[in-house]
Design a protein around this motif. Structure first.
Motif, PDB file in Angstrom:
ATOM      1  N   SER A  63       2.985  -2.989   0.305  1.00 43.08           N
ATOM      2  CA  SER A  63       1.843  -2.150   0.667  1.00 43.08           C
ATOM      3  C   SER A  63       1.764  -0.933  -0.226  1.00 43.08           C
ATOM      4  O   SER A  63       2.777  -0.444  -0.738  1.00 43.08           O
ATOM      5  CB  SER A  63       1.945  -1.694   2.129  1.00 43.08           C
ATOM      6  OG  SER A  63       1.995  -2.792   3.009  1.00 43.08           O
ATOM      7  N   LEU A  64       0.539  -0.434  -0.395  1.00 51.77           N
ATOM      8  CA  LEU A  64       0.295   0.841  -1.070  1.00 51.77           C
ATOM      9  C   LEU A  64       0.146   1.892   0.019  1.00 51.77           C
ATOM     10  O   LEU A  64      -0.870   1.956   0.709  1.00 51.77           O
ATOM     11  CB  LEU A  64      -0.968   0.743  -1.923  1.00 51.77           C
ATOM     12  CG  LEU A  64      -1.383   1.987  -2.697  1.00 51.77           C
ATOM     13  CD1 LEU A  64      -0.350   2.334  -3.759  1.00 51.77           C
ATOM     14  CD2 LEU A  64      -2.752   1.771  -3.342  1.00 51.77           C
ATOM     15  N   LEU A  65       1.199   2.711   0.207  1.00 50.69           N
ATOM     16  CA  LEU A  65       1.191   3.690   1.301  1.00 50.69           C
ATOM     17  C   LEU A  65       0.353   4.912   0.976  1.00 50.69           C
ATOM     18  O   LEU A  65      -0.269   5.500   1.857  1.00 50.69           O
ATOM     19  CB  LEU A  65       2.629   4.112   1.612  1.00 50.69           C
ATOM     20  CG  LEU A  65       3.563   3.030   2.153  1.00 50.69           C
ATOM     21  CD1 LEU A  65       4.904   3.647   2.529  1.00 50.69           C
ATOM     22  CD2 LEU A  65       2.948   2.314   3.338  1.00 50.69           C
ATOM     23  N   ALA A  93      -7.665   1.176  -8.992  1.00 54.42           N
ATOM     24  CA  ALA A  93      -7.370  -0.087  -8.314  1.00 54.42           C
ATOM     25  C   ALA A  93      -5.952  -0.521  -8.650  1.00 54.42           C
ATOM     26  O   ALA A  93      -5.509  -0.428  -9.798  1.00 54.42           O
ATOM     27  CB  ALA A  93      -8.369  -1.145  -8.738  1.00 54.42           C
ATOM     28  N   TYR A  94      -5.219  -1.000  -7.638  1.00 51.96           N
ATOM     29  CA  TYR A  94      -3.843  -1.467  -7.823  1.00 51.96           C
ATOM     30  C   TYR A  94      -3.758  -2.934  -7.417  1.00 51.96           C
ATOM     31  O   TYR A  94      -4.321  -3.344  -6.396  1.00 51.96           O
ATOM     32  CB  TYR A  94      -2.874  -0.643  -6.976  1.00 51.96           C
ATOM     33  CG  TYR A  94      -2.631   0.748  -7.505  1.00 51.96           C
ATOM     34  CD1 TYR A  94      -1.547   1.027  -8.328  1.00 51.96           C
ATOM     35  CD2 TYR A  94      -3.505   1.789  -7.194  1.00 51.96           C
ATOM     36  CE1 TYR A  94      -1.324   2.295  -8.822  1.00 51.96           C
ATOM     37  CE2 TYR A  94      -3.298   3.059  -7.681  1.00 51.96           C
ATOM     38  CZ  TYR A  94      -2.208   3.307  -8.496  1.00 51.96           C
ATOM     39  OH  TYR A  94      -1.979   4.569  -8.994  1.00 51.96           O
ATOM     40  N   PRO A 102      -2.629  -5.092   0.872  1.00 50.17           N
ATOM     41  CA  PRO A 102      -1.223  -5.503   1.056  1.00 50.17           C
ATOM     42  C   PRO A 102      -1.021  -6.972   0.718  1.00 50.17           C
ATOM     43  O   PRO A 102      -1.943  -7.786   0.863  1.00 50.17           O
ATOM     44  CB  PRO A 102      -0.976  -5.234   2.540  1.00 50.17           C
ATOM     45  CG  PRO A 102      -2.319  -5.379   3.172  1.00 50.17           C
ATOM     46  CD  PRO A 102      -3.322  -4.884   2.167  1.00 50.17           C
ATOM     47  N   TYR A 103       0.190  -7.304   0.280  1.00 44.58           N
ATOM     48  CA  TYR A 103       0.526  -8.657  -0.136  1.00 44.58           C
ATOM     49  C   TYR A 103       1.779  -9.096   0.621  1.00 44.58           C
ATOM     50  O   TYR A 103       2.789  -8.390   0.614  1.00 44.58           O
ATOM     51  CB  TYR A 103       0.774  -8.699  -1.641  1.00 44.58           C
ATOM     52  CG  TYR A 103       1.294 -10.025  -2.157  1.00 44.58           C
ATOM     53  CD1 TYR A 103       0.481 -11.150  -2.172  1.00 44.58           C
ATOM     54  CD2 TYR A 103       2.590 -10.132  -2.635  1.00 44.58           C
ATOM     55  CE1 TYR A 103       0.939 -12.365  -2.652  1.00 44.58           C
ATOM     56  CE2 TYR A 103       3.064 -11.344  -3.122  1.00 44.58           C
ATOM     57  CZ  TYR A 103       2.235 -12.452  -3.135  1.00 44.58           C
ATOM     58  OH  TYR A 103       2.705 -13.637  -3.608  1.00 44.58           O
ATOM     59  N   LEU A 145       4.742   2.996  -3.029  1.00 42.68           N
ATOM     60  CA  LEU A 145       4.713   1.580  -2.685  1.00 42.68           C
ATOM     61  C   LEU A 145       5.846   1.254  -1.723  1.00 42.68           C
ATOM     62  O   LEU A 145       6.941   1.805  -1.835  1.00 42.68           O
ATOM     63  CB  LEU A 145       4.852   0.722  -3.944  1.00 42.68           C
ATOM     64  CG  LEU A 145       3.835   1.011  -5.057  1.00 42.68           C
ATOM     65  CD1 LEU A 145       4.182   0.225  -6.295  1.00 42.68           C
ATOM     66  CD2 LEU A 145       2.430   0.686  -4.590  1.00 42.68           C
ATOM     67  N   GLU A 146       5.585   0.348  -0.795  1.00 38.66           N
ATOM     68  CA  GLU A 146       6.594  -0.048   0.186  1.00 38.66           C
ATOM     69  C   GLU A 146       6.741  -1.561   0.228  1.00 38.66           C
ATOM     70  O   GLU A 146       5.758  -2.297   0.176  1.00 38.66           O
ATOM     71  CB  GLU A 146       6.220   0.437   1.582  1.00 38.66           C
ATOM     72  CG  GLU A 146       7.235   0.035   2.662  1.00 38.66           C
ATOM     73  CD  GLU A 146       6.749   0.319   4.067  1.00 38.66           C
ATOM     74  OE1 GLU A 146       7.299   1.229   4.704  1.00 38.66           O
ATOM     75  OE2 GLU A 146       5.811  -0.378   4.527  1.00 38.66           O
TER      76      GLU A 146
END
Length: 456
Positions: free
Chosen positions: A235-237, A245-246, A268-269, A310-311
């Motif tokens: 996830s992008l926290l 864009a990520y 999220p992936y 990132l998490e």
């Protein structure tokens, strides 16, 4: 005793424990410690355990006077068991606090028993085994070990206790690594089993930093090593509303290359760490490559900085109450370079001219062209042109006018045709993105990237 017949008995002396049998005829006998003078079956006194020999019986042959036929007993109880990696190795069930499949013991772990005043420790052997003798005179006994994360413990009889959260798995008093055994007097005279499950901690590393132009693309390289089996969400926290864009992709088979099924995806992936995840020789799960791509649009000022937290959050298989968070930070700065982009579109099916907008019907073909030019006085290096495929269309991967390929790229007076496949040339169409690795664009230099789509 001969066979199952008691031929003589003697009461041991109080305090010293001495005994003797005078005038024993030659022959084969068994010496047995029992609580009844007529019993042929070994039995330790209440609260005591046989130590040497462990069965309370010695077989002897009398031909002359014999000495030193001692029996060792311990007044108290025995706690024994294993500390093991509860990570699903060899078909085992991960995180269930039971050693199964090919799960390995954890050697060199200090297991401690204490009643608050007295303490005894034992170091696990190479297979994770330990054994502790608890004196009858102790008070209430607590058993523990320091290895973390802990998954839980079992009593060898079907009783299992699992940790209730990640904080519990990691805490110094983790319920998965600490057991209250009660009074030592109640433990005395028996052998008790306590086995402890542990896993390795996961790692998401290292932090990244980089620079790129506007527009531009920068790719950060990271590694993720799961500590056990489960489901992982990347996830992008932060920032909550990112200016850029990520995207992310994972080398799921750890072969060092990104193949089919390992394309760029949005956050999220989520992916699953199963028993098929590659492992190191000692049994730990292998670290696999994770790439994070940042797409910087045109018009960003020089010096603009974006910091992304990132998490990777691992939810344990078979114990969803435990979620292990691991974070890292990527920092990206916009550097000098003045590349201007000009995007146009035309309806190929209707043979309309290029314009800033176009209309079409389902199944008609549109062609998008993005022109670029360096308006600055310095070259722009590592320039990557990226354009999202419109959501209402499907990119064409074989265009007759493009030599049967997917992308037409003109640069410096030469034209190349590129495939949609990742890795075989400078272009790709993946995860809804057309991408061309242009490279260096010199001052005043220009080029153009075109691709076609079919309206859904």
């Amino acid at each position: 005793m001969q066979g199952n017949t008691v031929v003589a008995s003697a009461t041991v002396a109080p305090g010293t424990g001495a005994f003797s049998f005078p005038g024993v005829p030659p022959g084969s006998y068994s010496l047995v410690v029992a609580t009844s003078p007529s019993s042929p079956t070994p039995q330790a006194p209440p609260g005591w355990i046989f130590i040497n020999p462990g069965n309370g019986k010695r077989d002897i042959v009398v031909t002359a006077h014999l000495q030193g036929l001692d029996f060792g007993l311990f007044h108290g109880g025995v706690i024994q068991g294993q500390v093991f990696y509860d990570d699903g190795l060899g078909g085992g069930t991960a995180n269930n606090a039971l050693r199964d499949g090919g799960e390995r013991g954890a050697g060199g772990v200090t297991v401690t028993a204490t009643d608050g005043t007295h303490t005894r420790t034992a170091l696990t052997d190479g297979n994770g085994f330990y054994r502790l003798y608890i004196p009858y005179s102790w008070g209430n006994v607590t058993l523990s070990h320091p290895l973390r994360p802990a998954t839980g413990h079992n009593d060898g009889q079907g009783g299992v206790s699992l940790v209730g959260s990640w904080a519990d798995a990691m805490g110094p008093g983790s319920s998965g690594a600490t057991v209250s055994l009660g009074s030592a007097s109640n433990l005395a005279g028996n052998i008790w089993e306590r086995n402890f499950g542990v896993v390795r901690d996961s790692r998401f590393y290292p932090d990244g930093s980089g620079q790129t132009t506007s527009p531009g693309v920068y790719t950060f390289s990271h590694w993720y090593r799961p500590g056990t089996l489960g489901s992982v969400t990347l996830s992008l926290l932060s920032p909550p509303n990112p200016r850029y864009a990520y995207q992310v992709r994972l080398d799921l088979d750890c072969d060092g290359a990104f193949g089919p099924g390992e394309d760029w995806a949005s956050f999220p992936y989520t992916f699953t760490v199963t028993g098929n995840w590659p492992r190191e020789a000692e049994g730990s799960l292998r670290a696999c490559l994770v790439e994070v791509r940042t797409l910087v649009p045109a018009g960003e000022p020089v010096g603009a900085t974006d910091i992304a937290l990132l998490e990777a959050r691992l939810t344990w298989a078979n114990n969803a109450n435990v979620q292990e968070p691991d974070t890292l930070t990527d920092t990206l700065q916009v550097t000098g370079g003045e590349v201007r982009l000009d995007k146009q579109v035309r309806n190929v099916s209707q043979n309309t001219p290029f314009s800033t907008t176009a209309q079409g019907k389902p199944l008609e073909v549109l062609e998008y062209c993005i022109a670029y030019r360096n308006l600055g006085t310095q070259p722009v290096t590592d320039f990557v042109l990226s354009d999202p495929v419109p959501f209402f269309t499907e990119a064409l991967t074989s265009v007759a006018d493009y030599g049967g390929k997917a992308i037409r790229w003109t640069h410096g007076g030469s034209t190349q045709y590129l495939t949609a496949q990742t890795g075989d040339d400078a272009g790709e169409i993946a995860s809804g993105l057309v991408r061309v690795a242009v490279g260096t664009v010199g001052p005043g230099e220009m080029g153009e990237v075109c691709y076609r789509v079919k309206i859904r």
